[in-house]
Design a protein around this motif. Structure first.
Motif, PDB file in Angstrom:
ATOM      1  N   ALA A   1      -8.882  -1.693  -4.682  1.00 22.50           N
ATOM      2  CA  ALA A   1      -8.720  -1.829  -3.532  1.00 22.50           C
ATOM      3  C   ALA A   1      -8.937  -0.666  -2.805  1.00 22.50           C
ATOM      4  O   ALA A   1      -9.505  -0.534  -1.550  1.00 22.50           O
ATOM      5  CB  ALA A   1      -7.309  -2.506  -3.194  1.00 22.50           C
ATOM      6  N   ARG A   2      -8.454   0.413  -3.232  1.00 21.58           N
ATOM      7  CA  ARG A   2      -8.835   1.924  -2.586  1.00 21.58           C
ATOM      8  C   ARG A   2     -10.091   2.250  -2.295  1.00 21.58           C
ATOM      9  O   ARG A   2     -10.691   2.661  -1.465  1.00 21.58           O
ATOM     10  CB  ARG A   2      -7.864   3.008  -3.506  1.00 21.58           C
ATOM     11  N   GLN A   3     -11.155   1.552  -3.350  1.00 19.82           N
ATOM     12  CA  GLN A   3     -12.421   2.014  -3.210  1.00 19.82           C
ATOM     13  C   GLN A   3     -13.120   1.090  -2.324  1.00 19.82           C
ATOM     14  O   GLN A   3     -13.957   1.803  -1.630  1.00 19.82           O
ATOM     15  CB  GLN A   3     -12.912   1.850  -4.452  1.00 19.82           C
ATOM     16  N   TRP A   4     -12.536   0.126  -2.140  1.00 17.89           N
ATOM     17  CA  TRP A   4     -12.941  -1.104  -1.161  1.00 17.89           C
ATOM     18  C   TRP A   4     -12.771  -0.426   0.254  1.00 17.89           C
ATOM     19  O   TRP A   4     -14.113  -0.693   1.120  1.00 17.89           O
ATOM     20  CB  TRP A   4     -12.424  -2.574  -1.263  1.00 17.89           C
ATOM     21  N   LEU A   5     -11.680   0.001   0.494  1.00 13.82           N
ATOM     22  CA  LEU A   5     -11.220   0.274   1.825  1.00 13.82           C
ATOM     23  C   LEU A   5     -11.530   1.889   2.230  1.00 13.82           C
ATOM     24  O   LEU A   5     -11.460   2.383   3.176  1.00 13.82           O
ATOM     25  CB  LEU A   5      -9.784   0.285   1.837  1.00 13.82           C
ATOM     26  N   GLY A   6     -12.113   2.636   1.109  1.00 15.42           N
ATOM     27  CA  GLY A   6     -12.711   4.020   1.335  1.00 15.42           C
ATOM     28  C   GLY A   6     -11.298   4.813   1.527  1.00 15.42           C
ATOM     29  O   GLY A   6     -11.256   5.894   2.306  1.00 15.42           O
ATOM     30  N   LEU A   7     -10.183   4.721   0.803  1.00 14.34           N
ATOM     31  CA  LEU A   7      -9.035   5.381   1.043  1.00 14.34           C
ATOM     32  C   LEU A   7      -8.767   6.474   0.135  1.00 14.34           C
ATOM     33  O   LEU A   7      -9.660   6.586  -1.236  1.00 14.34           O
ATOM     34  CB  LEU A   7      -7.630   4.364   0.744  1.00 14.34           C
ATOM     35  N   PRO A   8      -8.227   7.743   0.331  1.00 12.39           N
ATOM     36  CA  PRO A   8      -8.213   8.780  -0.697  1.00 12.39           C
ATOM     37  C   PRO A   8      -7.664   8.200  -1.959  1.00 12.39           C
ATOM     38  O   PRO A   8      -6.830   7.559  -2.044  1.00 12.39           O
ATOM     39  CB  PRO A   8      -7.563   9.848   0.096  1.00 12.39           C
ATOM     40  N   ASP A   9      -7.585   8.978  -2.984  1.00 17.15           N
ATOM     41  CA  ASP A   9      -6.817   9.015  -4.231  1.00 17.15           C
ATOM     42  C   ASP A   9      -5.406   9.160  -4.199  1.00 17.15           C
ATOM     43  O   ASP A   9      -4.850   8.529  -5.223  1.00 17.15           O
ATOM     44  CB  ASP A   9      -7.383  10.130  -5.204  1.00 17.15           C
ATOM     45  N   THR A  10      -4.954   9.614  -3.193  1.00 15.47           N
ATOM     46  CA  THR A  10      -3.297   9.633  -3.012  1.00 15.47           C
ATOM     47  C   THR A  10      -2.935   8.055  -2.625  1.00 15.47           C
ATOM     48  O   THR A  10      -1.734   8.080  -2.729  1.00 15.47           O
ATOM     49  CB  THR A  10      -3.014  10.447  -1.919  1.00 15.47           C
ATOM     50  N   ALA A  11      -3.997   7.306  -2.432  1.00 18.24           N
ATOM     51  CA  ALA A  11      -3.176   5.737  -1.986  1.00 18.24           C
ATOM     52  C   ALA A  11      -3.154   4.809  -3.193  1.00 18.24           C
ATOM     53  O   ALA A  11      -3.872   4.291  -3.691  1.00 18.24           O
ATOM     54  CB  ALA A  11      -4.495   5.103  -1.186  1.00 18.24           C
ATOM     55  N   THR A  12      -1.808   5.449  -3.918  1.00 21.61           N
ATOM     56  CA  THR A  12      -1.544   4.829  -5.179  1.00 21.61           C
ATOM     57  C   THR A  12      -0.595   3.822  -4.909  1.00 21.61           C
ATOM     58  O   THR A  12       0.093   3.696  -3.891  1.00 21.61           O
ATOM     59  CB  THR A  12      -0.797   5.915  -6.101  1.00 21.61           C
ATOM     60  N   PRO A  13      -0.115   3.005  -5.934  1.00 18.16           N
ATOM     61  CA  PRO A  13       1.026   2.097  -5.722  1.00 18.16           C
ATOM     62  C   PRO A  13       2.195   2.608  -5.392  1.00 18.16           C
ATOM     63  O   PRO A  13       2.921   2.176  -4.357  1.00 18.16           O
ATOM     64  CB  PRO A  13       1.307   1.581  -7.105  1.00 18.16           C
ATOM     65  N   HIS A  14       2.466   3.925  -5.737  1.00 15.10           N
ATOM     66  CA  HIS A  14       3.964   4.511  -5.383  1.00 15.10           C
ATOM     67  C   HIS A  14       3.810   5.037  -3.887  1.00 15.10           C
ATOM     68  O   HIS A  14       4.864   5.146  -3.223  1.00 15.10           O
ATOM     69  CB  HIS A  14       4.172   5.672  -6.347  1.00 15.10           C
ATOM     70  N   ALA A  15       2.686   5.317  -3.472  1.00 12.97           N
ATOM     71  CA  ALA A  15       2.471   5.615  -1.965  1.00 12.97           C
ATOM     72  C   ALA A  15       2.827   4.668  -0.856  1.00 12.97           C
ATOM     73  O   ALA A  15       3.317   4.676   0.133  1.00 12.97           O
ATOM     74  CB  ALA A  15       0.807   5.969  -1.854  1.00 12.97           C
ATOM     75  N   LEU A  16       2.866   3.337  -1.630  1.00 13.27           N
ATOM     76  CA  LEU A  16       3.474   2.293  -0.572  1.00 13.27           C
ATOM     77  C   LEU A  16       4.829   2.389  -0.338  1.00 13.27           C
ATOM     78  O   LEU A  16       5.295   1.900   0.668  1.00 13.27           O
ATOM     79  CB  LEU A  16       3.235   0.798  -1.616  1.00 13.27           C
ATOM     80  N   ARG A  17       5.574   2.826  -1.692  1.00 20.92           N
ATOM     81  CA  ARG A  17       7.184   3.204  -1.516  1.00 20.92           C
ATOM     82  C   ARG A  17       7.233   4.272  -0.522  1.00 20.92           C
ATOM     83  O   ARG A  17       8.159   4.321   0.331  1.00 20.92           O
ATOM     84  CB  ARG A  17       7.735   3.291  -2.576  1.00 20.92           C
ATOM     85  N   HIS A  18       6.531   5.248  -0.299  1.00 21.31           N
ATOM     86  CA  HIS A  18       6.520   6.290   0.455  1.00 21.31           C
ATOM     87  C   HIS A  18       6.213   5.673   1.862  1.00 21.31           C
ATOM     88  O   HIS A  18       7.072   6.213   2.736  1.00 21.31           O
ATOM     89  CB  HIS A  18       5.592   7.346   0.246  1.00 21.31           C
ATOM     90  N   SER A  19       5.410   4.808   2.095  1.00 15.33           N
ATOM     91  CA  SER A  19       4.981   4.420   3.525  1.00 15.33           C
ATOM     92  C   SER A  19       5.977   3.655   3.870  1.00 15.33           C
ATOM     93  O   SER A  19       6.492   3.674   5.285  1.00 15.33           O
ATOM     94  CB  SER A  19       3.778   3.444   3.266  1.00 15.33           C
ATOM     95  N   PHE A  20       6.648   2.450   3.103  1.00 10.32           N
ATOM     96  CA  PHE A  20       7.968   2.015   3.359  1.00 10.32           C
ATOM     97  C   PHE A  20       8.978   2.973   4.132  1.00 10.32           C
ATOM     98  O   PHE A  20       9.510   2.602   5.235  1.00 10.32           O
ATOM     99  CB  PHE A  20       8.538   1.062   2.135  1.00 10.32           C
ATOM    100  N   ALA A  21       9.425   4.027   3.462  1.00 10.95           N
ATOM    101  CA  ALA A  21      10.203   4.958   3.885  1.00 10.95           C
ATOM    102  C   ALA A  21       9.789   5.474   5.099  1.00 10.95           C
ATOM    103  O   ALA A  21      10.581   5.711   6.269  1.00 10.95           O
ATOM    104  CB  ALA A  21      10.397   5.886   2.715  1.00 10.95           C
ATOM    105  N   THR A  22       8.588   6.137   5.182  1.00 12.32           N
ATOM    106  CA  THR A  22       8.205   6.807   6.168  1.00 12.32           C
ATOM    107  C   THR A  22       8.032   5.978   7.606  1.00 12.32           C
ATOM    108  O   THR A  22       8.516   6.580   8.745  1.00 12.32           O
ATOM    109  CB  THR A  22       6.781   7.287   6.119  1.00 12.32           C
ATOM    110  N   HIS A  23       7.751   4.674   7.630  1.00 10.67           N
ATOM    111  CA  HIS A  23       7.554   3.918   8.664  1.00 10.67           C
ATOM    112  C   HIS A  23       8.901   3.316   9.035  1.00 10.67           C
ATOM    113  O   HIS A  23       9.218   3.245  10.257  1.00 10.67           O
ATOM    114  CB  HIS A  23       6.821   2.674   8.273  1.00 10.67           C
ATOM    115  N   LEU A  24       9.941   3.150   8.230  1.00 10.38           N
ATOM    116  CA  LEU A  24      11.206   2.984   8.500  1.00 10.38           C
ATOM    117  C   LEU A  24      11.915   4.257   9.396  1.00 10.38           C
ATOM    118  O   LEU A  24      12.739   3.937  10.558  1.00 10.38           O
ATOM    119  CB  LEU A  24      12.111   2.603   7.432  1.00 10.38           C
ATOM    120  N   LEU A  25      11.721   5.349   8.823  1.00  9.96           N
ATOM    121  CA  LEU A  25      12.236   6.271   9.360  1.00  9.96           C
ATOM    122  C   LEU A  25      11.579   6.617  10.704  1.00  9.96           C
ATOM    123  O   LEU A  25      12.278   7.001  11.811  1.00  9.96           O
ATOM    124  CB  LEU A  25      12.000   7.880   8.892  1.00  9.96           C
ATOM    125  N   GLY A  26      10.254   6.516  10.877  1.00 16.58           N
ATOM    126  CA  GLY A  26       9.549   6.521  12.275  1.00 16.58           C
ATOM    127  C   GLY A  26       9.965   5.559  13.343  1.00 16.58           C
ATOM    128  O   GLY A  26      10.027   5.754  14.444  1.00 16.58           O
TER     129      GLY A  26
END
Length: 305
Positions: free
Chosen positions: A231-256
């Motif tokens: 999916a990362r390749q399809w969307l042209g996202l960087p290698d840092t877009a891993t499954p665990h990054a979704l958990r980071h995203s959850f936390a960052t977006h809630l904090l924001g």
């Protein structure tokens, strides 16, 4: 199989809404991209569209970029076009239904590693679209939405038992060190898991893992990581877009959105508040990047350097 432009777009719309159960926003965006591709290649039958290769797709994207399309939008356009070409190949009865091999533009991601809300949702949609079978696509989408929508670690998502079904609006999760916490389950996450369960071809005894591999065994972390990489390749996202990054995203977006650190600590299952405090730096970094990109004075300074 042939047809006119309207019939092809109607079939594509029906596939996205009925077969893939995409959101109205995704259906509209993917439909618009398909219409633009048809107008660009001037083709009106499935076999012809199915023969659109990487070179032709690259030319289409170049034309779109000349209209002022940015990297993020171009990556999403490529994802939609690939999906439409793959659909066309299926409709034409071609043996190879894989989309053209074409990497999207690199999207710079500074610190931190979380995805944007749009990218998080797009990744979940992309794993569904690119899967070999419908049920596997629904499975992978459900796992990723559990990580982004509920902040689960990948091991926590895969440790869920079939007895957890149907999901309620809250879920008791056992994390590191056997520590339990309660996380809220959004309707979109609950629906995604329910769709997977309905489509799964394997029996799901209550005391067995909820998520199953292609041969019926427990789903491995490696397979989720592989789906995310595709999916990362399809969307042209960087290698840092891993499954665990979704958990980071959850936390960052809630904090924001105004969540306090103590509540975030509980939702993430952190033993120490210090582990949660990193997200204050993450949010500050994102804010500073946005400020520098938007503030007139900052732009002026950059141009004069």
């Amino acid at each position: 199989m042939t047809g006119d432009r309207a019939e092809m777009l109607r079939a594509w719309h029906d596939h996205l809404t009925k077969d893939r159960r995409r959101s109205p926003h995704t259906v509209r965006a993917y439909g618009d991209a398909a219409a633009r591709l048809l107008d660009y290649v001037q083709m009106r039958d499935w076999a012809a569209v199915g023969r659109v290769d990487a070179q032709a797709t690259r030319g289409y994207l170049a034309a779109r970029r000349s209209e002022g399309l940015g990297n993020v939008s171009a990556a999403r356009e490529l994802s939609a076009v690939k999906a439409f070409i793959s659909f066309a190949r299926t409709r034409a009865g071609l043996t190879d239904t894989a989309p053209p091999r074409l990497r999207g533009p690199r999207i710079k991601k500074g610190l931190p590693r979380p995805l944007t809300p749009d990218d998080a949702v797009n990744v979940a949609d992309a794993v569904e679209q690119s899967a070999a079978t419908v049920w596997i696509g629904l499975r992978d989408r459900a796992v990723l939405l559990l990580m982004y929508g509920a902040g689960l670690r990948i091991a926590e998502a895969l440790s869920l038992k079939a007895s957890n079904i149907p999901l309620a609006d809250r879920l008791v999760v056992t994390g590191k060190g056997g520590k339990q916490r309660v996380v809220p389950i959004l309707p979109v996450v609950r629906d995604a898991v329910s769709e997977y369960v309905t489509s799964c071809p394997w029996p799901l005894p209550a005391n067995e893992p909820l998520f199953r591999g292609a041969k019926g065994g427990p789903l491995s972390q490696g397979m989720v990581q592989k789906a995310m990489a595709a999916a990362r390749q399809w969307l042209g996202l960087p290698d840092t877009a891993t499954p665990h990054a979704l958990r980071h995203s959850f936390a960052t977006h809630l904090l924001g959105a105004g969540a306090d650190l103590r509540s975030l600590q509980e939702l993430l299952g952190h033993a120490s508040l210090a582990s949660t405090q990193i997200y204050t730096k993450v949010d500050a970094a994102t804010l500073l990047t946005s400020y520098r990109a938007a503030h007139p004075r900052e732009k002026e300074v950059d141009e004069n350097q």
